[in-house]
Design a protein around this motif. Structure first.
Motif, short mmCIF file in Angstrom:
data_model
loop_
_atom_site.label_atom_id
_atom_site.label_comp_id
_atom_site.label_asym_id
_atom_site.label_seq_id
_atom_site.Cartn_x
_atom_site.Cartn_y
_atom_site.Cartn_z
N GLN A 1 0.81 -1.28 0.05
CA GLN A 1 0.08 0.12 -0.11
C GLN A 1 0.90 1.37 0.09
O GLN A 1 0.40 2.30 -0.77
CB GLN A 1 -1.14 0.03 1.10
N LEU A 2 2.00 1.28 0.70
CA LEU A 2 2.74 2.21 0.71
C LEU A 2 3.43 2.56 -0.62
O LEU A 2 3.43 3.72 -1.05
CB LEU A 2 3.91 1.98 1.77
N ASN A 3 3.87 1.56 -1.35
CA ASN A 3 4.35 1.86 -2.74
C ASN A 3 3.36 2.40 -3.64
O ASN A 3 3.66 3.13 -4.47
CB ASN A 3 5.06 0.46 -3.19
N ALA A 4 2.09 1.77 -3.34
CA ALA A 4 0.96 2.45 -4.44
C ALA A 4 0.81 3.61 -4.20
O ALA A 4 0.60 4.54 -5.05
CB ALA A 4 -0.15 1.52 -4.36
N CYS A 5 0.61 4.05 -2.92
CA CYS A 5 0.40 5.59 -2.61
C CYS A 5 1.55 6.61 -3.18
O CYS A 5 1.16 7.60 -3.59
CB CYS A 5 0.10 5.79 -0.97
N ALA A 6 2.81 6.13 -3.12
CA ALA A 6 4.02 7.03 -3.85
C ALA A 6 3.54 7.06 -5.16
O ALA A 6 4.06 8.12 -5.47
CB ALA A 6 5.04 6.01 -3.57
N GLU A 7 3.10 6.34 -5.89
CA GLU A 7 2.56 6.44 -7.33
C GLU A 7 1.39 7.55 -7.58
O GLU A 7 1.37 7.87 -8.73
CB GLU A 7 2.35 5.11 -7.83
#
Length: 443
Positions: A209-215
């Motif tokens: 989820q963290l990686n997805a939010c960064a995008e």
């Protein structure tokens, strides 16, 4: 004969004139005596009036003293009674749901518009008052014979005593009672332990989820995250109010978070922010990084709303941030909770494996993306530049502040135990356990 008659007449006139003069002298003497008598009477009246005035002053002083001690007794007695009632969690829970919100909202509104931190200034003033009181106490043996000094010292001492009693009363209302209430429970969760695989699944979900939010977050032409503190604050408060259906305390007023004047000391002590229970103001360390700001704001706002245990405030902050409609707020929420879950996962691995096996297992799991790493580094760099651009006259106290903080964090952790900051891990595991219907499988 004629000559003799003239002499007799002259003598007669002299006799009459002499009698007249003597009468005038007697009259003057009588008037003088009357004046002296009147002066004596006036002096007597003045003395009587002065005596009456002094008596009135004494009576008024006694009435004032009685009023002072009555007020002092009311505040101290109320504080004692409230602390006794505070031994009951049921009373504290009732108090939080009914009375506390009115107090926190009112104080938050009264102090929220001020551009400075009133609670911090009052703290400094209190410290100076105590120091001044110590000076008066030291001087008392040398100046005790001076009535003016004794009167001033007595008045100052009474004022200081009243201030301390009122502070204890307000502290009881705004912190002790809410703090003693029932610890926040995750809705629908049951008490149980979690094994390594379950912790791993939650940790990996948070990383993804963290990686997805960064995008998803907005970026400038250089690819850096765009931070707007006012927009972040509005989004955080909206997200917190959205949780009021499950957690009613979150429905109240949210004051703005102010930059602390003592940010240097907060930075040296590794403190992101502070809530002043006397004025219900929430503050932040001016040097904290932008990516941490939304989670910090949600954490301190949770304290303001009545969640005073650190694990409670962290859980509310996690819940509000990660369920926000704003991708930047979600990003900040997952970023902060990642540190807690990642540490918990490493500890769980070390509990069942040797070091080499832990490293191998950890490498097999999803990792934080390069983009997240870049955003973290830029946020830290911006924070460092803010710190370096400011003057730090108390820099020599940095080491002492850090040592005090280390000891303080250790003591607090021992006292609060699972209700300290790290206690949020258990609550996050319970939350996902309820939401996902179990943690045995990856999700």
């Amino acid at each position: 004969m004629g000559s003799k008659m003239s002499e007799d007449v002259r003598k007669k006139h002299e006799t009459i004139g002499q009698g007249t003069n003597e009468s005038g002298i007697e009259k003057q003497g009588t008037e003088k005596q009357g004046t002296e008598k009147q002066g004596t009477e006036n002096n007597g009246v003045e003395k009587q009036e002065a005596g009456k005035h002094a008596k009135d002053q004494r009576l008024n002083g006694r009435k004032g003293d009685r009023g002072y001690w009555r007020i002092l007794l009311v505040f101290s007695g109320s504080t004692a009674v409230l602390n006794l009632l505070g031994c009951s969690k049921g009373f504290c829970d009732w108090y939080k749901l009914t009375v506390y919100g009115w107090i926190s909202d009112l104080l938050g509104m009264l102090t929220g518009w001020m551009p400075f931190v009133l609670g911090e200034l009052l703290g400094y003033a209190g410290a100076l008052a105590v120091l001044f009181g110590v000076v008066l106490f030291v001087l008392l043996p040398f100046l005790r014979k001076r009535a003016g000094f004794r009167k001033f010292s007595a008045g100052f001492g009474k004022g200081l005593l009243m201030t301390v009693v009122v502070i204890l009363f307000v502290y009881t209302l705004n912190w002790i009672l809410p703090f003693r209430g029932t610890i926040l429970k995750v809705k629908g969760a049951t008490e149980r332990g979690y094994h390594v695989l379950e912790v791993q699944n939650v940790r990996n979900y948070i990383v993804n989820q963290l990686n997805a939010c960064a995008e998803e977050v907005l970026r400038d032409e250089n690819g850096s995250v765009i931070y707007d503190r006012e927009e972040m604050a509005r989004a955080v408060f909206t997200a917190m109010k959205a949780q009021a259906g499950e957690y009613p305390l979150l429905s109240g007023y949210y004051p703005p978070m102010k930059g602390a004047l003592c940010s240097d000391f907060l930075e040296w002590m590794n403190i992101g922010g502070y809530t002043y229970p006397y004025t219900m103001e929430i503050t932040w360390n001016y040097y904290c990084n932008d990516l941490y700001y939304p989670f910090l704001l949600a954490h301190e706002a949770s304290h303001h709303q009545g969640y005073y245990q650190e694990n409670e405030a962290n859980f509310i902050a996690f819940l509000a941030c990660t369920q926000s409609e704003d991708p930047l707020i979600r990003y900040a929420g997952y970023n902060e909770i990642y540190y807690y879950m990642n540490n918990a996962y490493a500890e769980a691995l070390y509990g069942v494996m040797d070091k080499d096996s832990v490293v191998a297992m950890y490498k097999e799991q999803p990792q934080v993306s390069d983009l997240v790493q870049k955003d973290r580094q830029e946020a830290r760099e911006a924070s460092r530049k803010r710190y370096e651009a400011a003057s730090h006259p108390a820099q020599k106290l940095e080491t002492v502040s850090a040592q005090v903080a280390d000891k303080g964090w250790s003591v607090q952790g021992d006292l609060l135990q699972e209700n300290s900051y790290e206690g949020v891990v258990k609550m996050v595991l319970q939350y996902f356990d309820v939401q996902k219907g179990g943690l045995e499988d990856a999700f």
